[in-house]
Design an enzyme around this catalytic site. Structure first.
Site, short mmCIF file in Angstrom:
data_model
loop_
_atom_site.label_atom_id
_atom_site.label_comp_id
_atom_site.label_asym_id
_atom_site.label_seq_id
_atom_site.Cartn_x
_atom_site.Cartn_y
_atom_site.Cartn_z
N HIS A 72 0.85 -1.20 0.00
CA HIS A 72 0.00 0.00 0.00
C HIS A 72 0.88 1.25 0.00
O HIS A 72 1.98 1.24 0.55
CB HIS A 72 -1.00 0.01 1.16
CG HIS A 72 -0.40 0.05 2.54
ND1 HIS A 72 -0.08 1.22 3.19
CD2 HIS A 72 -0.11 -0.94 3.41
CE1 HIS A 72 0.39 0.95 4.40
NE2 HIS A 72 0.39 -0.36 4.56
N ASP B 107 -0.31 4.47 0.94
CA ASP B 107 -0.68 5.49 1.92
C ASP B 107 0.05 5.24 3.23
O ASP B 107 0.56 4.13 3.47
CB ASP B 107 -2.20 5.50 2.13
CG ASP B 107 -2.71 4.20 2.76
OD1 ASP B 107 -2.35 3.13 2.24
OD2 ASP B 107 -3.45 4.27 3.75
N ASP C 38 6.54 1.03 6.53
CA ASP C 38 5.11 0.72 6.38
C ASP C 38 4.42 1.74 5.50
O ASP C 38 4.01 2.78 5.98
CB ASP C 38 4.49 0.68 7.77
CG ASP C 38 3.02 0.33 7.76
OD1 ASP C 38 2.55 -0.25 6.78
OD2 ASP C 38 2.34 0.65 8.76
N GLU D 274 -5.08 1.81 2.94
CA GLU D 274 -4.97 0.72 3.90
C GLU D 274 -4.99 1.21 5.34
O GLU D 274 -5.52 0.55 6.24
CB GLU D 274 -3.68 -0.07 3.64
CG GLU D 274 -3.60 -1.41 4.37
CD GLU D 274 -3.06 -1.32 5.79
OE1 GLU D 274 -3.25 -2.28 6.56
OE2 GLU D 274 -2.44 -0.27 6.14
N GLU D 275 -4.41 2.39 5.58
CA GLU D 275 -4.28 2.89 6.94
C GLU D 275 -5.56 3.54 7.46
O GLU D 275 -5.65 3.87 8.64
CB GLU D 275 -3.14 3.91 7.02
CG GLU D 275 -1.77 3.38 6.63
CD GLU D 275 -1.19 2.42 7.66
OE1 GLU D 275 -1.90 2.06 8.62
OE2 GLU D 275 -0.02 2.04 7.51
N HIS E 13 3.97 3.37 12.57
CA HIS E 13 2.89 4.18 13.14
C HIS E 13 3.38 5.12 14.24
O HIS E 13 2.57 5.88 14.78
CB HIS E 13 1.76 3.32 13.71
CG HIS E 13 0.98 2.56 12.68
ND1 HIS E 13 -0.36 2.25 12.84
CD2 HIS E 13 1.32 2.04 11.47
CE1 HIS E 13 -0.79 1.57 11.78
NE2 HIS E 13 0.24 1.43 10.93
#
Length: 447
Positions: free
Chosen positions: A89, A91, A123, A154-155, A419
């Site tokens: 992904h 994003d 990520d 995705e996030e 994150h």
């Protein structure tokens, strides 16, 4: 292709791949509501361009009912060859200053430890970099049919599940390679065999018809915020284990993460003990965990001397493999409805019930992935779990029954800090994982 040739090919393309990764890190592709859409669209366009150059000449930005488009493409292989779908992904999570970044999150920064720092470096722009390195090492002509999907949301509130259900023919394959995971430690390969599911709800606790002066009425009149605090504390026992009756739990039997490694990666403050009992791996991957991820109440700045009539919190519970999310959510709601102090009124709104996912580990694709990791890393891979969840996997399995899954990637658990502040990736993980993907495709094509 033997491992030596695969390693040589990947090493030759790696500098260019890392340069591209640095460029992509600089694009703040945050797909969350309230953030500017232009960087996300720019990231989608650049991702498409890079993948087309790498061999997916027919790749395109797919039309979706809402949100940002996934990149979809296919490179046909010889007739009758296996079909492999690569996933990543583009994003990323937000990176607010309050997280405490020590470098600019939107400037890819190399440090003395050799790692590359920046939001999305691991990520999952690092996963995208692995796919680019794989295709470039194969000169854009993989030995089997390779399909591609690079998600743009995705996030946040993913739109890909709807797209998969509307276009199942694009996702039928023999093997999904989900490059959005990682190893416990740099240089030690892992395959993710399970992902926890998650359930969520919003609980509102009410004790009064209206606010009251805390001096005139405080004491006999229960404050809703204090009642909520007592209710939230009842979700854990004194050791820190989930105290909700009827939830699923068992002991992990695969690879283990040590407490020292966990503490280093989690950034626990001096003197703070880990919560719960049992091994760290069991607490992370095969037992439930519960968190209050948001609370609505008067801010300190806007506070006054009053008792609160109501307060609410959003509760998120991770549930282990094999659990029925509906039953787990039922247990959580039942606990909240029966444990409020002083007869406080409780209203619970159910907001999510996503199932866990268990990867079948007895198929030929999974076995080939093990051999590819062994050749790329020089040591056998361990099976690990993930505390996170990817609901998309259930949807992919439903439209392509019988397909196998391989979950791996560049996000080493101990140091990547996905994150969080100072997210980073070790370039050697991108290199070795690309070698593993090249070898995996070669072996699958060879039957």
């Amino acid at each position: 292709m033997d491992p030596t040739e695969a390693s040589t090919r990947v090493a030759a393309v790696l500098p260019g791949v890392l340069t591209d990764l640095e460029e992509l890190v600089a694009i703040p592709s945050i797909a969350f509501p309230g953030y500017p859409p232009e960087p996300v669209h720019a990231m989608a366009a650049r991702t498409l361009e890079l993948l087309q150059e790498a061999g997916f000449t027919n790749a395109y930005l797919a039309d979706v009912p809402h949100g940002y488009p996934p990149v979809v493409g296919e490179i046909p292989g010889p007739p009758g060859s296996p079909v492999v779908t690569l996933y990543a992904h583009y994003d990323v999570q937000p990176a607010p200053p309050t997280q405490g970044w020590t470098t600019d999150p939107w400037v890819a920064t190399r440090r003395d430890d050799g790692r590359l720092y920046g939001r999305g470096a691991a990520d999952d722009k690092g996963g995208l970099a692995i796919h680019l390195a794989t295709l470039r090492a194969l000169d854009g002509t993989p030995p089997c049919t390779v399909r591609l999907v690079v998600e743009g949301m995705e996030e946040t509130n993913s739109n890909l599940e709807e797209f998969v259900e509307a276009h199942p023919e694009l996702f039928r394959c023999d093997l999904f390679v989900v490059c959005d995971m990682g190893n416990l430690r740099v240089g030690e390969p892992s395959l993710t065999a399970t992902l926890r599911g998650d359930v969520a709800c919003v609980v509102t606790v009410s004790t009064l018809s209206f606010p009251l002066h805390s001096g005139v009425f405080g004491g006999p009149a229960p404050d809703a915020m204090m009642a909520l605090a007592r209710l939230l504390s009842s979700l854990l026992d004194d050791a820190g284990d989930v105290a909700v009756e009827g939830v699923t739990r068992f002991d992990w039997t695969g690879a283990e993460q040590s407490e020292d490694e966990f503490r280093a990666g989690a950034g626990l403050l001096p003197g703070v003990r880990t919560a719960g009992t049992g091994s760290i791996s069991s607490r992370l991957w095969s037992r439930p965990s519960v968190s209050a991820i948001g609370v609505d109440i008067t801010s300190i700045e806007g506070s006054s001397n009053v008792l609160h009539p109501s307060a609410r919190a959003k509760i998120w519970m991770r549930v282990p493999p094999g659990a029925d999310p509906a039953a787990e959510l039922d247990a959580l709601v039942r606990h909240l409805e029966t444990h409020a102090p002083w007869g406080a009124q409780v209203v619970v709104e159910r907001t999510k019930a996503a199932p866990p996912f268990t990867v079948p580990t007895d198929g030929p694709g999974y076995a080939a992935a093990r051999r590819a990791l062994r050749a790329a890393y020089g040591t056998d891979a361990g099976d690990v779990g993930s505390g996170g969840s990817i609901p998309l996997l259930q949807t992919l399995a439903s439209v392509s029954p019988g397909a196998e899954f391989v979950l791996w990637g560049p996000e080493d658990v101990a140091l990547s800090r996905i994150h969080a502040s100072d997210e980073s990736v070790d370039p050697s993980e991108i290199e070795r994982m690309a070698v593993a993907q090249v070898l995996l495709l070669e072996e699958l094509a060879a039957g």
